[in-house]
Design a protein around this motif. Structure first.
Motif, PDB file in Angstrom:
ATOM      1  N   VAL A 101       8.350   2.193 -22.525  1.00 48.98           N
ATOM      2  CA  VAL A 101       9.179   1.782 -23.647  1.00 48.98           C
ATOM      3  C   VAL A 101       9.613   0.226 -23.796  1.00 48.98           C
ATOM      4  N   HIS A 102       9.641  -0.377 -22.877  1.00 52.42           N
ATOM      5  CA  HIS A 102      10.146  -2.004 -22.721  1.00 52.42           C
ATOM      6  C   HIS A 102       8.750  -2.858 -22.499  1.00 52.42           C
ATOM      7  N   LEU A 103       7.688  -2.343 -22.145  1.00 52.17           N
ATOM      8  CA  LEU A 103       6.549  -3.005 -21.743  1.00 52.17           C
ATOM      9  C   LEU A 103       5.286  -2.719 -22.484  1.00 52.17           C
ATOM     10  N   ASN A 104       5.397  -1.659 -22.952  1.00 52.60           N
ATOM     11  CA  ASN A 104       3.724  -1.155 -23.505  1.00 52.60           C
ATOM     12  C   ASN A 104       3.986  -0.655 -25.098  1.00 52.60           C
ATOM     13  N   ALA A 105       3.401  -1.735 -25.973  1.00 51.87           N
ATOM     14  CA  ALA A 105       3.431  -1.682 -27.441  1.00 51.87           C
ATOM     15  C   ALA A 105       2.803  -0.426 -27.989  1.00 51.87           C
ATOM     16  N   ASP A 106       1.972   0.245 -27.129  1.00 56.47           N
ATOM     17  CA  ASP A 106       1.198   1.586 -27.663  1.00 56.47           C
ATOM     18  C   ASP A 106       2.111   2.689 -27.363  1.00 56.47           C
ATOM     19  N   TYR A 107       2.706   2.723 -26.327  1.00 59.82           N
ATOM     20  CA  TYR A 107       3.529   3.940 -25.720  1.00 59.82           C
ATOM     21  C   TYR A 107       4.566   3.838 -26.732  1.00 59.82           C
ATOM     22  N   ALA A 108       5.221   2.510 -26.717  1.00 61.99           N
ATOM     23  CA  ALA A 108       6.650   2.463 -27.563  1.00 61.99           C
ATOM     24  C   ALA A 108       6.545   2.919 -28.949  1.00 61.99           C
ATOM     25  N   SER A 109       5.153   2.389 -29.519  1.00 61.30           N
ATOM     26  CA  SER A 109       5.023   3.043 -31.009  1.00 61.30           C
ATOM     27  C   SER A 109       5.126   4.316 -31.288  1.00 61.30           C
ATOM     28  N   LYS A 110       4.979   5.199 -30.140  1.00 58.32           N
ATOM     29  CA  LYS A 110       4.746   6.837 -30.373  1.00 58.32           C
ATOM     30  C   LYS A 110       6.191   7.300 -29.959  1.00 58.32           C
ATOM     31  N   GLN A 111       7.233   6.179 -29.679  1.00 57.64           N
ATOM     32  CA  GLN A 111       8.414   6.823 -29.320  1.00 57.64           C
ATOM     33  C   GLN A 111       9.502   6.929 -30.454  1.00 57.64           C
ATOM     34  N   HIS A 112      10.904   7.097 -30.234  1.00 56.68           N
ATOM     35  CA  HIS A 112      11.711   7.413 -31.265  1.00 56.68           C
ATOM     36  C   HIS A 112      11.599   6.080 -32.134  1.00 56.68           C
ATOM     37  N   HIS A 113      11.648   4.739 -31.862  1.00 53.29           N
ATOM     38  CA  HIS A 113      12.124   3.947 -32.421  1.00 53.29           C
ATOM     39  C   HIS A 113      10.744   3.027 -32.995  1.00 53.29           C
ATOM     40  N   GLY A 114       9.646   3.529 -32.457  1.00 54.84           N
ATOM     41  CA  GLY A 114       8.510   3.068 -32.885  1.00 54.84           C
ATOM     42  C   GLY A 114       7.883   1.807 -32.599  1.00 54.84           C
ATOM     43  N   LYS A 115       8.918   0.930 -31.680  1.00 55.20           N
ATOM     44  CA  LYS A 115       8.259  -0.482 -31.140  1.00 55.20           C
ATOM     45  C   LYS A 115       9.131  -0.801 -29.933  1.00 55.20           C
ATOM     46  N   ILE A 116       8.712  -1.606 -29.290  1.00 55.38           N
ATOM     47  CA  ILE A 116       9.313  -1.977 -27.856  1.00 55.38           C
ATOM     48  C   ILE A 116      10.675  -2.295 -27.906  1.00 55.38           C
ATOM     49  N   LEU A 117      11.344  -1.511 -27.201  1.00 54.30           N
ATOM     50  CA  LEU A 117      12.905  -1.964 -27.079  1.00 54.30           C
ATOM     51  C   LEU A 117      13.232  -2.856 -25.955  1.00 54.30           C
ATOM     52  N   VAL A 118      14.228  -3.915 -26.299  1.00 60.72           N
ATOM     53  CA  VAL A 118      14.667  -4.840 -25.105  1.00 60.72           C
ATOM     54  C   VAL A 118      15.371  -4.204 -24.305  1.00 60.72           C
ATOM     55  N   VAL A 119      15.344  -4.337 -23.127  1.00 60.25           N
ATOM     56  CA  VAL A 119      16.210  -3.518 -21.780  1.00 60.25           C
ATOM     57  C   VAL A 119      17.405  -3.711 -22.132  1.00 60.25           C
ATOM     58  N   GLY A 120      18.206  -2.820 -21.970  1.00 57.64           N
ATOM     59  CA  GLY A 120      19.741  -2.876 -22.326  1.00 57.64           C
ATOM     60  C   GLY A 120      20.618  -3.570 -21.375  1.00 57.64           C
ATOM     61  N   THR A 121      20.333  -3.896 -20.155  1.00 52.73           N
ATOM     62  CA  THR A 121      20.830  -4.638 -19.198  1.00 52.73           C
ATOM     63  C   THR A 121      20.789  -6.346 -19.589  1.00 52.73           C
TER      64      THR A 121
END
Length: 153
Positions: A45-65
């Motif tokens: 979810v932090h490194l893979n645009a394709d994977y992140a696009s299919k998740q809740h926010h629809g795009k890459i999330l910046v690492v919280g830390t």
């Protein structure tokens, strides 16, 4: 030319003061990628645009830390530049997702101030820092206690 000032002495902090930090940072894809690699956080979810696009926010999330580290860094010139130590961090709350391209700002409230019982040359301040994005949306909030040098000991 005046020399730059890094941090403030214990005497300069006053309970209730609000410090709007002058530093800010736009988070780039390279920042997120490097931080993910350095900290071994390889979640897609932090490194893979394709994977992140299919998740809740629809795009890459910046690492919280990364967001946490960045907000702490933004505060250094004003809060901990003259610190002897950051004694603790508590109540770290991620309030809103951060995305590539967001710009992060911060403000800090001085919550408590007291003399150190063990070190005559310093005192403790407890602060609450809020990180927010370019839209003014709070994204992170935490408190910490800092052991700060006195100007006069």
């Amino acid at each position: 030319m005046e020399a730059s000032k890094l941090g403030s002495f214990f005497e300069s902090f006053h309970v209730g003061d609000v410090i709007e930090h002058s530093l800010s940072k736009t988070i780039f894809e390279s920042d997120n990628n490097l931080f993910s690699l350095l900290t071994m956080n390889h979640h897609p979810v932090h490194l893979n645009a394709d994977y992140a696009s299919k998740q809740h926010h629809g795009k890459i999330l910046v690492v919280g830390t990364l967001v946490f580290s960045l907000v702490v860094g933004i505060t250094v010139p004003d809060i901990s530049g003259k610190a002897i130590a950051n004694l603790n961090y508590e109540s770290v709350n991620h309030l809103h997702p951060v995305f590539i391209g967001d710009t992060i700002y911060a403000k800090t409230v001085i919550l408590e101030k007291r003399e150190s019982k063990s070190r005559k040359d310093s005192g403790l301040i407890k602060v609450e820092t809020t990180g927010f994005n370019q839209d003014g949306t709070d994204v992170l909030k935490f408190t910490r206690t800092v052991l700060v040098k006195k100007a006069q000991s």
